[in-house]
Write a protein that holds these residues in place. Structure first.
Motif, PDB file in Angstrom:
ATOM      1  N   LEU A 139      21.350 -83.618  -2.178  1.00 59.79           N
ATOM      2  CA  LEU A 139      22.237 -83.171  -1.106  1.00 59.79           C
ATOM      3  C   LEU A 139      21.445 -82.912   0.180  1.00 59.79           C
ATOM      4  N   PRO A 140      22.102 -82.901   1.348  1.00 53.23           N
ATOM      5  CA  PRO A 140      21.417 -82.659   2.626  1.00 53.23           C
ATOM      6  C   PRO A 140      21.174 -81.167   2.864  1.00 53.23           C
ATOM      7  N   VAL A 141      20.483 -80.548   1.907  1.00 55.96           N
ATOM      8  CA  VAL A 141      20.205 -79.117   1.969  1.00 55.96           C
ATOM      9  C   VAL A 141      18.727 -78.888   1.659  1.00 55.96           C
ATOM     10  N   ARG A 142      18.242 -77.748   2.065  1.00 56.22           N
ATOM     11  CA  ARG A 142      16.883 -77.335   1.747  1.00 56.22           C
ATOM     12  C   ARG A 142      16.904 -75.892   1.270  1.00 56.22           C
ATOM     13  N   ARG A 143      15.795 -75.462   0.696  1.00 58.87           N
ATOM     14  CA  ARG A 143      15.680 -74.072   0.271  1.00 58.87           C
ATOM     15  C   ARG A 143      14.807 -73.315   1.273  1.00 58.87           C
ATOM     16  N   VAL A 144      15.156 -72.053   1.492  1.00 62.38           N
ATOM     17  CA  VAL A 144      14.426 -71.189   2.422  1.00 62.38           C
ATOM     18  C   VAL A 144      14.054 -69.911   1.672  1.00 62.38           C
ATOM     19  N   ARG A 145      12.795 -69.513   1.793  1.00 63.75           N
ATOM     20  CA  ARG A 145      12.313 -68.305   1.121  1.00 63.75           C
ATOM     21  C   ARG A 145      12.155 -67.191   2.139  1.00 63.75           C
ATOM     22  N   LEU A 146      12.451 -65.963   1.723  1.00 66.08           N
ATOM     23  CA  LEU A 146      12.319 -64.803   2.602  1.00 66.08           C
ATOM     24  C   LEU A 146      11.676 -63.647   1.853  1.00 66.08           C
ATOM     25  N   GLN A 147      11.133 -62.705   2.619  1.00 65.14           N
ATOM     26  CA  GLN A 147      10.617 -61.447   2.080  1.00 65.14           C
ATOM     27  C   GLN A 147      11.328 -60.287   2.761  1.00 65.14           C
ATOM     28  N   MET A 148      11.622 -59.244   1.970  1.00 67.92           N
ATOM     29  CA  MET A 148      12.303 -58.060   2.486  1.00 67.92           C
ATOM     30  C   MET A 148      11.772 -56.818   1.777  1.00 67.92           C
TER      31      MET A 148
ATOM     32  N   GLU B 216       8.333 -76.196   0.794  1.00 62.67           N
ATOM     33  CA  GLU B 216       8.004 -75.978  -0.613  1.00 62.67           C
ATOM     34  C   GLU B 216       6.740 -76.764  -0.979  1.00 62.67           C
ATOM     35  N   PRO B 217       6.008 -76.352  -2.026  1.00 60.56           N
ATOM     36  CA  PRO B 217       6.337 -75.285  -2.973  1.00 60.56           C
ATOM     37  C   PRO B 217       6.074 -73.906  -2.378  1.00 60.56           C
ATOM     38  N   PHE B 218       6.977 -72.967  -2.668  1.00 60.54           N
ATOM     39  CA  PHE B 218       6.837 -71.609  -2.181  1.00 60.54           C
ATOM     40  C   PHE B 218       5.818 -70.848  -3.029  1.00 60.54           C
ATOM     41  N   ALA B 219       5.181 -69.866  -2.379  1.00 60.64           N
ATOM     42  CA  ALA B 219       4.265 -68.993  -3.110  1.00 60.64           C
ATOM     43  C   ALA B 219       5.042 -68.172  -4.140  1.00 60.64           C
ATOM     44  N   PHE B 220       4.373 -67.827  -5.222  1.00 59.80           N
ATOM     45  CA  PHE B 220       5.021 -66.981  -6.227  1.00 59.80           C
ATOM     46  C   PHE B 220       4.826 -65.497  -5.941  1.00 59.80           C
ATOM     47  N   ASP B 221       3.902 -65.175  -5.017  1.00 56.59           N
ATOM     48  CA  ASP B 221       3.637 -63.776  -4.692  1.00 56.59           C
ATOM     49  C   ASP B 221       4.119 -63.483  -3.268  1.00 56.59           C
ATOM     50  N   VAL B 222       4.026 -62.208  -2.867  1.00 51.30           N
ATOM     51  CA  VAL B 222       4.460 -61.828  -1.524  1.00 51.30           C
ATOM     52  C   VAL B 222       3.242 -61.433  -0.695  1.00 51.30           C
TER      53      VAL B 222
ATOM     54  N   PRO C 284       3.479 -59.271   6.666  1.00 52.28           N
ATOM     55  CA  PRO C 284       4.823 -59.118   7.239  1.00 52.28           C
ATOM     56  C   PRO C 284       5.424 -57.735   7.005  1.00 52.28           C
ATOM     57  N   TYR C 285       5.173 -57.153   5.838  1.00 51.82           N
ATOM     58  CA  TYR C 285       5.709 -55.821   5.567  1.00 51.82           C
ATOM     59  C   TYR C 285       5.109 -54.787   6.514  1.00 51.82           C
ATOM     60  N   SER C 286       3.795 -54.863   6.716  1.00 50.46           N
ATOM     61  CA  SER C 286       3.138 -53.908   7.618  1.00 50.46           C
ATOM     62  C   SER C 286       3.665 -54.061   9.043  1.00 50.46           C
ATOM     63  N   TYR C 287       3.852 -55.319   9.467  1.00 53.79           N
ATOM     64  CA  TYR C 287       4.358 -55.567  10.813  1.00 53.79           C
ATOM     65  C   TYR C 287       5.774 -55.015  10.981  1.00 53.79           C
ATOM     66  N   LEU C 288       6.656 -55.277  10.017  1.00 57.50           N
ATOM     67  CA  LEU C 288       8.031 -54.789  10.099  1.00 57.50           C
ATOM     68  C   LEU C 288       8.072 -53.267  10.125  1.00 57.50           C
ATOM     69  N   ALA C 289       7.245 -52.638   9.300  1.00 54.16           N
ATOM     70  CA  ALA C 289       7.205 -51.173   9.275  1.00 54.16           C
ATOM     71  C   ALA C 289       6.766 -50.624  10.625  1.00 54.16           C
TER      72      ALA C 289
ATOM     73  N   ARG D  69      10.029 -54.021  -2.784  1.00 56.58           N
ATOM     74  CA  ARG D  69       9.701 -55.229  -2.023  1.00 56.58           C
ATOM     75  C   ARG D  69      10.184 -56.408  -2.856  1.00 56.58           C
ATOM     76  N   TRP D  70      10.677 -57.436  -2.200  1.00 56.72           N
ATOM     77  CA  TRP D  70      11.121 -58.597  -2.956  1.00 56.72           C
ATOM     78  C   TRP D  70      11.087 -59.855  -2.096  1.00 56.72           C
ATOM     79  N   ALA D  71      11.134 -60.983  -2.785  1.00 54.75           N
ATOM     80  CA  ALA D  71      11.312 -62.281  -2.152  1.00 54.75           C
ATOM     81  C   ALA D  71      12.595 -62.892  -2.683  1.00 54.75           C
ATOM     82  N   GLY D  72      13.183 -63.760  -1.912  1.00 48.80           N
ATOM     83  CA  GLY D  72      14.406 -64.451  -2.329  1.00 48.80           C
ATOM     84  C   GLY D  72      14.430 -65.853  -1.767  1.00 48.80           C
ATOM     85  N   VAL D  73      15.304 -66.673  -2.306  1.00 48.22           N
ATOM     86  CA  VAL D  73      15.448 -68.058  -1.851  1.00 48.22           C
ATOM     87  C   VAL D  73      16.926 -68.361  -1.684  1.00 48.22           C
ATOM     88  N   TYR D  74      17.292 -68.958  -0.551  1.00 47.69           N
ATOM     89  CA  TYR D  74      18.671 -69.388  -0.369  1.00 47.69           C
ATOM     90  C   TYR D  74      18.728 -70.857  -0.001  1.00 47.69           C
TER      91      TYR D  74
END
Length: 371
Positions: free
Chosen positions: A208-217, A288-294, A298-303, A320-325
């Motif tokens: 399909l014409p889609v891709r996966r995007v990974r995020l950290q929160m 991709e391939p996305f990292a398996f760790d976080v 970025p967390y320090s910067y956001l804080a 802390r978590w990562a996700g993919v959409y």
């Protein structure tokens, strides 16, 4: 009609809501005990403010549907909180002033506020800033509560069944077979499998014409005071297409992003949970391939950015978590719908719009396929 829905996330669940509302029988299959993907790894924001012009009607319709659902299902935790995008440079203020002067500003609830006006709306903002862009149409729900609350409400109708721990293995016509050997016969099959682009989705619909995007929160302990609005920083102006224009072009060329923000394709968004904690993010990774760790930077910067806004230290970070959409590759395409066989539809790719716009997408799907 009997509707079989594969996928227990927000997109599948919104389609279940719409099908039940129209009088149909629904069986929803979810391979986990409950949704574990992007549906629960997000802010719970109903984010109207930065949507592109071609998205705005759908976003406003979705917000209306969320508010309606929230009035019927209190467990969703719907709050018409609005948002403040905190502006720290003259170029950021210029972007806000430009969008607040557009013809659709009233529909978005835009207004540029002086610092004292912003603090009246959100007294927790004790840091220094030049102005804030208020969007009164933004809202929030409790992402970890919303799906169970909706499912419980649907079950009360007697026309909805949720099968957890049940993975769909094959679709033959409009018959779904699961990994327990059970057969589910329907009139329509809706495949809303989130970021799972392989397996059954690929067997049904190909590439399909889609891709996966990974995020950290991340999420903090309770703040100890109300944060009445959602918050965003000036980097969100760079990220959301609704802010595109001459002023944004000037900002992009005149002011470099912080190196960490640029490296991780970051913006700051923040919303307070009902328990008082703050959900803060996020990053975007597209290759991709996305990292398996976080990564910690970025967390320090956001804080650090949040502490500048609040003028005080953040509470301890507790999660802390990562996700993919799943996201459509074409930015003008809001969601990917394809019918690989009669009575079978694959719906995916809403991207970061999923939590905001899934109720409207489900309504559009139901209209399109004649539910």
């Amino acid at each position: 009609m009997r509707v079989i829905i594969i996928g227990g996330g927000i997109l599948g669940t919104a389609h279940a809501v719409e099908a039940v509302r129209r009088g149909h029988q629904v069986v929803q299959l979810e391979r986990e005990d409950a949704a574990r993907g992007a549906t629960v790894r997000n802010f719970g924001l109903i984010w109207v403010s930065g949507r592109a012009p071609h998205e705005l009607d759908s976003a406003l319709r979705a917000r209306e549907l969320w508010e309606r659902l929230g009035s019927v299902i209190p467990g969703i935790g719907f709050r018409p909180a609005g948002s403040l995008t905190v502006l720290r440079t003259p170029d950021e203020v210029a972007v806000a002033e430009e969008v607040a002067a557009r013809v659709d500003a009233g529909r978005r609830g835009f207004a540029v506020l002086e610092p004292d006006q912003a603090r009246t709306l959100n007294p927790a903002l004790r840091g220094e800033f030049l102005a804030a862009l208020h969007c009164s149409r933004d809202a929030a729900v409790e992402s970890r509560q919303a799906m169970p609350a909706i499912r419980a409400h649907l079950a009360e109708t007697g026309r909805y069944t949720f099968r957890s721990g049940t993975e769909a293995r094959s679709v033959d016509g409009t018959t779904v077979r699961d990994d327990h050997g059970a057969r589910h016969d329907g009139d329509v099959v809706l495949v809303c499998a989130g970021a799972a682009h392989g397996g059954l989705v690929r067997e049904l619909a190909g590439d399909l014409p889609v891709r996966r995007v990974r995020l950290q929160m991340m999420q903090t302990a309770p703040l100890g005071e109300p944060l009445p609005t959602a918050l965003a920083d000036g980097d969100s102006l760079r990220y959301y297409p609704g802010f595109a224009g001459a002023a944004l072009d000037t900002l992009q060329h005149s002011t470099a992003q912080h190196p960490i923000a640029a490296e991780h394709h970051m913006q700051l968004l923040c919303v307070q949970r009902l328990d008082g904690g703050l959900t803060i993010g996020d990053t975007h990774e597209y290759v991709e391939p996305f990292a398996f760790d976080v990564a910690e930077d970025p967390y320090s910067y956001l804080a650090e950015v949040m502490q500048r806004f609040l003028g005080r230290p953040l509470p301890p970070i507790t999660r802390r978590w990562a996700g993919v959409y799943s996201q459509c590759r074409d930015p003008n395409q809001l969601v990917c719908r394809t019918s690989p066989a009669d009575g079978v539809w694959v719906v995916t790719g809403p991207g970061g719009r999923g939590m905001t716009m899934s109720p409207a997408f489900a309504e559009q799907t139901a209209d399109q396929i004649g539910l």
